[in-house]
Design an enzyme around this catalytic site. Sequence first.
Site, mmCIF file in Angstrom:
data_model
loop_
_atom_site.group_PDB
_atom_site.id
_atom_site.type_symbol
_atom_site.label_atom_id
_atom_site.label_comp_id
_atom_site.label_asym_id
_atom_site.label_seq_id
_atom_site.Cartn_x
_atom_site.Cartn_y
_atom_site.Cartn_z
ATOM 1 C CE LYS A 49 -2.288 -0.852 3.761
ATOM 2 N NZ LYS A 49 -1.471 -2.106 4.313
ATOM 3 N NE ARG A 64 -3.880 -1.258 10.440
ATOM 4 C CZ ARG A 64 -2.750 -0.750 9.750
ATOM 5 N NH1 ARG A 64 -2.750 0.550 9.224
ATOM 6 N NH2 ARG A 64 -1.707 -1.490 9.460
ATOM 7 N NE ARG A 83 7.510 -2.906 5.687
ATOM 8 C CZ ARG A 83 6.417 -2.758 5.691
ATOM 9 N NH1 ARG A 83 5.817 -2.223 4.660
ATOM 10 N NH2 ARG A 83 5.387 -2.721 6.633
ATOM 11 N NE ARG A 93 6.896 -0.719 10.457
ATOM 12 C CZ ARG A 93 5.632 -0.617 9.575
ATOM 13 N NH1 ARG A 93 5.967 -0.138 8.261
ATOM 14 N NH2 ARG A 93 4.777 -1.097 9.928
ATOM 15 N NE ARG A 118 2.707 -5.030 11.216
ATOM 16 C CZ ARG A 118 3.427 -4.843 10.722
ATOM 17 N NH1 ARG A 118 4.603 -5.465 10.857
ATOM 18 N NH2 ARG A 118 3.350 -3.939 9.546
HETATM 19 P P1 AMP Z 1 1.185 0.372 9.024
HETATM 20 O O1 AMP Z 1 2.570 1.209 8.787
HETATM 21 O O2 AMP Z 1 0.195 0.772 8.268
HETATM 22 O O3 AMP Z 1 1.580 -0.984 8.765
HETATM 23 O O4 AMP Z 1 0.981 0.531 10.608
HETATM 24 C C1 AMP Z 1 1.927 0.070 11.437
HETATM 25 C C2 AMP Z 1 1.186 0.032 13.003
HETATM 26 O O5 AMP Z 1 0.556 1.241 13.246
HETATM 27 C C3 AMP Z 1 -0.157 -0.935 13.033
HETATM 28 O O6 AMP Z 1 0.434 -2.390 13.004
HETATM 29 C C4 AMP Z 1 -0.849 -0.422 14.250
HETATM 30 O O7 AMP Z 1 -0.253 -0.877 15.358
HETATM 31 C C5 AMP Z 1 -0.671 1.156 13.975
HETATM 32 N N1 AMP Z 1 -1.676 1.565 12.962
HETATM 33 C C6 AMP Z 1 -1.582 2.221 11.975
HETATM 34 N N2 AMP Z 1 -2.940 2.640 11.339
HETATM 35 C C7 AMP Z 1 -3.552 2.311 12.302
HETATM 36 C C8 AMP Z 1 -5.112 2.399 12.346
HETATM 37 N N3 AMP Z 1 -5.854 2.984 11.385
HETATM 38 N N4 AMP Z 1 -5.888 1.981 13.620
HETATM 39 C C9 AMP Z 1 -5.128 1.530 14.640
HETATM 40 N N5 AMP Z 1 -3.695 1.136 14.447
HETATM 41 C C10 AMP Z 1 -3.177 1.611 13.216
#
Ligand code: AMP
Length: 190
Positions: free
Chosen positions: A14, A89, A128, A134, A146
């Site tokens: 994404k 989400r 990654r 991360r 996740r």
């Molecule tokens: P991402 O970079 O989108 O994979 O997000 C990394 C982490 O941030 C996720 O595993 C969640 O812990 C948190 N996170 C990101 N977006 C959301 C969301 N919309 N709602 C809740 N937690 C989020």
Amino acid sequence: MKHLILFGPPGSGKGTQAKQLEEKFEMVHISTGDLFRYEIGNETPLGLKAKSFIDAGELVPDEVTIGMLQNKVNMHPEAKGFIFDGFPRTIPQAEALDLFLEGRGECINGLIALKVDDEEIVQRLLERGKTSGRADDSNEAVIRNRIDVYKEQTSPVYDFYDEKNVSQEIEGVGSIEAIFERLSTAIEAL
Ligand code: AMP
């Protein structure tokens, strides 16, 4: 004004795609994951609140996430449209987003989900993790959590928008260019 949700499990591409789509379609890309990492990097109260959830591969509570997202949208009055990446989400996040957009006389025009299977995701994220720094990409148990969280809490968001006839799925495996082409075609048709 057109608003797009770029959907799919963690590691489905994404973020990579949204960065290129942002340029091509002159939309503003908002990644809630990136916003949280920025807050964590600056050790803000919001970042400190979010960190333990993110490190464990759990979702940050809705009230924190929704407020942060709305603030970010409000910071871009010039935007022609937004690409939401990693948001919504949960169903409450989707409901809050719709209500927020409705207040602006707008709506979500399309949700495009990138389809990638679980084992491919685990491999991509571990790869990654070698360079992203991360913590949530470096531990296989966290990665699998996740994916479980995505299936349980996030995938219903696809159906939520499907009921409004705006959801569609796209094959998320292939070259970055090929997937970009598929996405571009879908967005042009919105
Ligand atoms: P991402 O970079 O989108 O994979 O997000 C990394 C982490 O941030 C996720 O595993 C969640 O812990 C948190 N996170 C990101 N977006 C959301 C969301 N919309 N709602 C809740 N937690 C989020």
